[in-house]
Design an enzyme around this catalytic site. Structure first.
Site, PDB file in Angstrom:
ATOM      1  N   HIS A 340     -41.836  12.941 -62.048  1.00  0.00           N
ATOM      2  CA  HIS A 340     -42.048  13.525 -60.727  1.00  0.00           C
ATOM      3  C   HIS A 340     -42.825  12.536 -59.873  1.00  0.00           C
ATOM      4  O   HIS A 340     -43.558  11.689 -60.385  1.00  0.00           O
ATOM      5  CB  HIS A 340     -42.824  14.843 -60.849  1.00  0.00           C
ATOM      6  CG  HIS A 340     -42.935  15.609 -59.580  1.00  0.00           C
ATOM      7  ND1 HIS A 340     -43.985  15.454 -58.699  1.00  0.00           N
ATOM      8  CD2 HIS A 340     -42.100  16.523 -59.010  1.00  0.00           C
ATOM      9  CE1 HIS A 340     -43.802  16.248 -57.663  1.00  0.00           C
ATOM     10  NE2 HIS A 340     -42.678  16.908 -57.816  1.00  0.00           N
ATOM     11  N   ASP A 400     -37.436  21.328 -62.281  1.00  0.00           N
ATOM     12  CA  ASP A 400     -35.968  21.304 -62.305  1.00  0.00           C
ATOM     13  C   ASP A 400     -35.425  21.310 -63.722  1.00  0.00           C
ATOM     14  O   ASP A 400     -34.281  21.704 -63.951  1.00  0.00           O
ATOM     15  CB  ASP A 400     -35.443  20.069 -61.568  1.00  0.00           C
ATOM     16  CG  ASP A 400     -35.731  20.109 -60.077  1.00  0.00           C
ATOM     17  OD1 ASP A 400     -35.521  21.181 -59.482  1.00  0.00           O
ATOM     18  OD2 ASP A 400     -36.171  19.095 -59.523  1.00  0.00           O
TER      19      ASP A 400
END
Length: 464
Positions: A340, A400
């Site tokens: 991320h 996700d």
């Protein structure tokens, strides 16, 4: 009947037209080529990122805070477990709060983001009632703008629906706080309806399936109502709880994420709410942003097909190494859902979603598949670190990684994975728009681009 018939925007180009199109395309690519060394020479903050990959500070906000590392006095980034705050409240505390009281939390979260404080019981009841009343679409809107003018991509249809709301809002250009709140409530309430109707319109037109339109049920929470419009009454309490949790976790993520920054960027130009939200939708549609969970699902399907024993960590690791070496899956070298921009050791959204996803996997008889996800989550960060030679950023699973699996278990079509993200994030977008329009520096956001094209003397057309 489709109002645009069989119109194709490329249909007017034919025959010799392709010669000039091909020439222009090649010329455009050549003209766009910039020497990579120039970015270092001029200290360009590519992607508005600093050299250590932290974001360039471009504004201030009181809405969301994303914490993924600590920065020492000498500028070194130290990895830490991720934290996410909505208006100063940690996301874990918010989620544990409404879950422990056995109720849904998205409406409360939307109130918090807009008002800056948690609602009392009576305030939450009034706010929820407002959202419920705003769900119903005018009949002309449903028939003419969603069901007649159909499209293959739900995100584009959602953006078109938002832009069409401008025409039915007599106060569309009114930027008073009261009007911005009314527009925000209407958008938050209508997004799930837009998505459900757009999906069934698309399915009817392009997949030759039944057109199903269910009117919103004002007695249901926003998460329950969306499942009802998509599936009728065929959903369990746990399914509704999972969707509600997912909406809460996706509702806000600071001012720097691409879609929220887009909303603030466009809002700084003093445009209307609908134009700003439609612009944010255009950003969220991108594979690098809202479409990431679909890539995770595709990757995991590929892993399931190529790893014979899902419980064998070594076999799973061997295949992940093939992916890293660009020998497997889409050969990009990416393990999707791992890593991320800000989070390092953990993404708090992934931690919270994983806990409930395990319960859902058991209910749906997909626990072995869940264990494979868990194995990839455990193995990928260390494999990535080793592949990079023991240097580089610490990575972990992001939200996700599990959201696509959750939507699969909920039997939600892939076409609306990203639209669900939008259903949640519109609450955050609206809060950021209000902050930008009412309390920003009143300056249009205008970063600089340095031109590196050489100066060329003009030549008459006969001498070119």
């Amino acid at each position: 009947m489709d109002l645009f018939g069989d119109y194709n925007n490329n249909s007017t180009f034919e025959g010799d037209d392709m010669r000039i199109i091909d020439y222009l395309a090649k010329s455009a690519v050549a003209a766009s080529d910039i020497d990579k060394n120039l970015f270092d020479k001029f200290n360009v903050k590519r992607g508005l990122r600093n050299a250590d990959f932290s974001g360039v500070l471009v504004g201030l906000t009181r809405i969301g805070d994303v914490v993924g590392y600590e920065k020492t006095d000498d500028g070194v980034l130290l990895p830490k477990d991720g934290e996410l705050y909505y208006r100063g409240y940690e996301i874990k505390d918010l989620c544990n709060g409404f879950q422990n009281e056995n109720r849904h939390g998205f409406e409360e979260t939307a109130f918090l983001l807009l008002a800056g404080k948690l609602p009392t019981r009576s305030e939450l009841t009034d706010f929820t009632s407002l959202l419920s009343r705003e769900r119903e679409l005018p009949s002309f809107f449903s028939k003419n703008l969603i069901l007649s003018i159909r499209g293959r991509n739900i995100m584009n249809m959602l953006a078109r629906s938002v832009l069409s709301m401008y025409a039915s809002d007599n106060e569309a250009e009114n930027y008073s706080p009261e009007n911005l709140i009314m527009q925000s409530i209407s958008l938050i309430a209508k997004f799930p309806v837009f998505v459900a109707y757009s999906y069934y319109g698309m399915r009817h037109s392009y997949q030759n399936k039944s057109l199903i339109i269910r009117h919103p049920n004002p007695e249901l929470s926003l998460a329950e109502n969306f499942l009802y419009m998509m599936k009728g009454s065929k959903y369990s309490k746990l399914e509704a709880d999972l969707l509600d949790l997912s909406l809460v976790l996706h509702a806000e993520h600071g001012g720097g994420n691409n879609s929220t920054f887009t909303c603030r960027l466009v809002s700084s130009a003093q445009t209307d709410t609908y134009a700003a939200i439609a612009a944010a939708l255009g950003s969220l549609k991108g594979d690098f942003h809202g479409g990431a969970n679909l890539k995770v699902v595709d990757m995991m399907e590929n892993i399931k097909e190529n790893v014979k024993n899902w419980g064998d960590d070594q076999e799973v690791a061997d295949y992940l190494n093939k992916i890293l070496r660009k020998e497997a899956f889409d050969k990009t070298g990416k393990i999707y859902g791992i890593g991320h921009a800000i989070y390092t050791k953990s993404d708090p959204r992934a931690v919270l979603l994983k806990e409930k996803a395990h319960e859902l996997a058991i209910e749906k008889g997909r626990e072995e598949e869940f264990k494979l996800y868990d194995a990839v989550e455990r193995l990928a960060p260390e494999l990535f670190y080793s592949y990079k030679g023991g240097v580089g950023k610490v990575v972990s699973a992001n939200v996700d990684f599990y959201s696509g699996f959750v939507y699969q278990c909920l039997e939600i079509p892939e076409e609306i994975y990203t639209p669900i993200f939008a259903i949640a994030r519109v609450a955050g977008w609206c809060a950021h728009r209000i902050e930008e329009v009412t309390f920003s520096s009143k300056r249009i956001i205008r970063p600089a681009y340095k031109n590196v094209c050489e100066r060329i003397p003009y030549l008459s057309i006969e001498n070119r």
